[in-house]
Design an enzyme around this catalytic site. Structure first.
Site, short mmCIF file in Angstrom:
data_model
loop_
_atom_site.label_atom_id
_atom_site.label_comp_id
_atom_site.label_asym_id
_atom_site.label_seq_id
_atom_site.Cartn_x
_atom_site.Cartn_y
_atom_site.Cartn_z
CE LYS A 175 -4.50 0.77 0.10
NZ LYS A 175 -5.50 -0.09 -0.57
CG ASP A 215 -6.81 3.09 -1.82
OD1 ASP A 215 -7.30 1.96 -1.82
OD2 ASP A 215 -6.86 3.83 -0.82
#
Ligand code: NAD
Length: 485
Positions: A175, A215
């Site tokens: 991430k 995202d």
């Protein structure tokens, strides 16, 4: 493998859950497919009753800005660790593997200086974390949000490890994020921020090591800038370095709709197991963005009845059914559902409590709380958003025997088609849309049936079963690889 007698249900938070998938399934669900069941024999049976108290599942992508929410974001890593510890006990995880999984493989913190439109230079903080790469190159989104922190990024990277393992796609978890409110930057500032951030994390990304995706706060355009920066600095095109990019530069057909479409496949699968007829299935959807609108459309196509849908401004309720194709065709990007559908107006809070078969939270994290959980009337909640159910609400809903399909399965259609995009890019051979959807359906159905069968066998919630499968798969990979040196 010989079966042990049924035990007291176990749950990752240490309490005995009431709403588990039992040997006698809820609402007359059917036997799990034999093939899925047989494959599950590789997963050790539950070994010990977890000690209490254990941590609640992490909030994955809360979008609010209240102080409580900020504190929760900082707790996320601790919560993720507690969740891992609890599952480790349940599956009798090798303590060496367990301690390795408790640490991210690598974390990178970067400063991102950006010349702003007025000429001054502003320095933003950025992160990229690789949690684990036992099962393949790492994969995960890049988030632009003013509350991004290293703790949050570490937790989300770990969750990506579990999500990819659950879907059985050959990636580890990663991430990244930048501490920025993208709404406050001009298009030019956003582009310069993205390009400089890409150059700063370039030492750890690449098509065979770490493949970013969009995202919260980032989109197809962000991915196109990242890809172009990477390619420019290397001197040749590398479309496989990111996924979720526009089709015109090597993106995949069906990627935009993939998450919502996956939600519809999972809803159909759970309805089948619970003997709920898909034709006329009464569905309420919170959120009418990418995920909510595409889930509503796909479910409408399957014959379900969308009786309520909402956006940030509120929702509409229509017992006779809302046609999402008509609704969204009539709406401009800034229009609201209430302005375009004549049905009864309801608030977002009321939407969560409508009488329906399936409730699909597809907007924010943390919307189903201990306050509204006692009043939810759905038989099933399919978590399309990340982290829509707080740990406290989770407990209440389990006690009320409402089935929750966890986000790491329900919204995994996005990462699955990202994987297809990467595969197509590596082959320079692009598939037709129907092939992509057929493959997505296959991957999601298989993951669902394995999860359902394990939850029944071990009498645990679907959330706990999902983590048992994921952690076990990563542990198997660790065993095969051994430890260097
Ligand atoms: P989006 O921005 O396209 O849509 C969000 C929707 O939520 C909009 O309709 C918005 O009006 C509505 N909304 C905003 N605030 C709200 C509020 N307070 N109450 C009710 N509704 C509100 O976002 P998206 O891509 O559809 O993502 C939705 C959720 O799904 C997020 O939790 C996201 O993390 C998760 N998710 C998305 C993907 C994906 O591929 N897009 C993949 C996995 C998970």
């Amino acid at each position: 493998m010989a079966r042990k007698p049924a035990k007291t249900p176990k749950h990752t938070n240490g309490s005995a859950p009431a709403a588990v998938i039992e040997d006698r399934p809820i609402s007359g669900s059917k036997e799990p497919p034999k093939q899925a069941s047989a494959k599950l024999e590789a997963i050790p049976r539950v070994a010990t009753v977890p000690p209490e108290p254990a941590g609640p599942p992490p909030q994955m992508e809360p979008m609010r800005t209240s102080k409580t929410e900020v504190i929760k974001r900082h707790d996320m890593w601790d919560q993720s660790l507690r969740q891992l510890d609890d599952v480790a006990r349940l599956i009798n995880l090798d303590p060496n593997v367990h301690s390795m999984l408790r640490h991210p493989k690598r974390t990178l913190e970067v400063s991102v200086p950006v010349r702003m439109d007025d000429g001054h230079v502003e320095v933003f903080q950025g992160y990229r974390v690789h949690h684990n790469q036992y099962r393949g190159p790492v994969k995960g989104g890049i988030r632009y949000h003013h509350e991004v922190s290293m703790e949050e990024v570490k937790a989300l990277a770990m969750l990506m490890t579990w999500k990819c393992a659950l879907m059985n796609i050959p990636y580890g978890g990663a991430k990244g994020g930048v501490v920025v409110d993208p709404r406050k930057l001009s298009e030019g500032e956003l582009e310069r921020l993205t390009r400089r951030f890409t150059s700063e994390i370039m030492i750890i990304i690449g098509p065979d090591k770490d493949i970013p995706a969009p995202d919260m706060g980032t989109n197809q355009q962000t991915m196109a800038w990242m890809m172009d920066t990477y390619a420019t600095l290397l001197g040749h095109a590398v479309p496989q370095v990111v996924t979720g990019k526009p089709v015109s530069v090597g993106g995949s057909l069906g990627r935009i709709e993939a998450t919502g479409r996956g939600v519809s496949y999972i809803t159909a699968a759970v309805a089948k197991e619970m003997n709920l007829n898909l034709k006329g299935l009464r569905v309420a959807v919170q959120g009418a963005g990418n995920v909510g609108s595409n889930a509503a459309k796909a479910l409408h196509e399957l014959g379900a009845r969308i009786i309520a849908i909402s956006d940030v401004a509120g929702g509409v309720y229509d017992e006779s059914g809302i046609d999402p194709f008509k609704l969204f065709a009539a709406m401009g990007p800034k229009d609201t559902v209430q302005a375009h559908h004549p049905g009864k107006k309801i608030s977002n809070e009321e939407l969560l409590k409508v009488e329906c078969d399936v409730l699909i939270p597809a907007a924010l994290g943390g919307v189903i709380t201990e306050r509204n959980a006692p009043e939810i009337k759905a038989k099933v909640i399919v978590e399309a958003a990340n982290g829509p159910t707080t740990p406290e609400a989770d407990k209440i809903l389990e006690e009320r025997r409402i089935i929750i399909v966890p986000d790491i399965l329900a919204n995994a259609g996005g990462v699955t088609v990202s994987y297809f995009e990467w595969v197509q890019g590596l082959q320079y051979y692009f598939w037709e849309l129907d092939e992509i959807n057929t493959r997505l359906h296959k991957v999601m159905s298989k993951a669902f049936s394995q999860l359902w069968a394990l939850a029944r066998r071990e009498r645990v919630s679907l959330r706990t079963a999902a983590l048992m499968i994921s952690v076990n798969r990563v542990a198997e990979a660790a065993k095969s690889l051994g430890l260097f040196p």
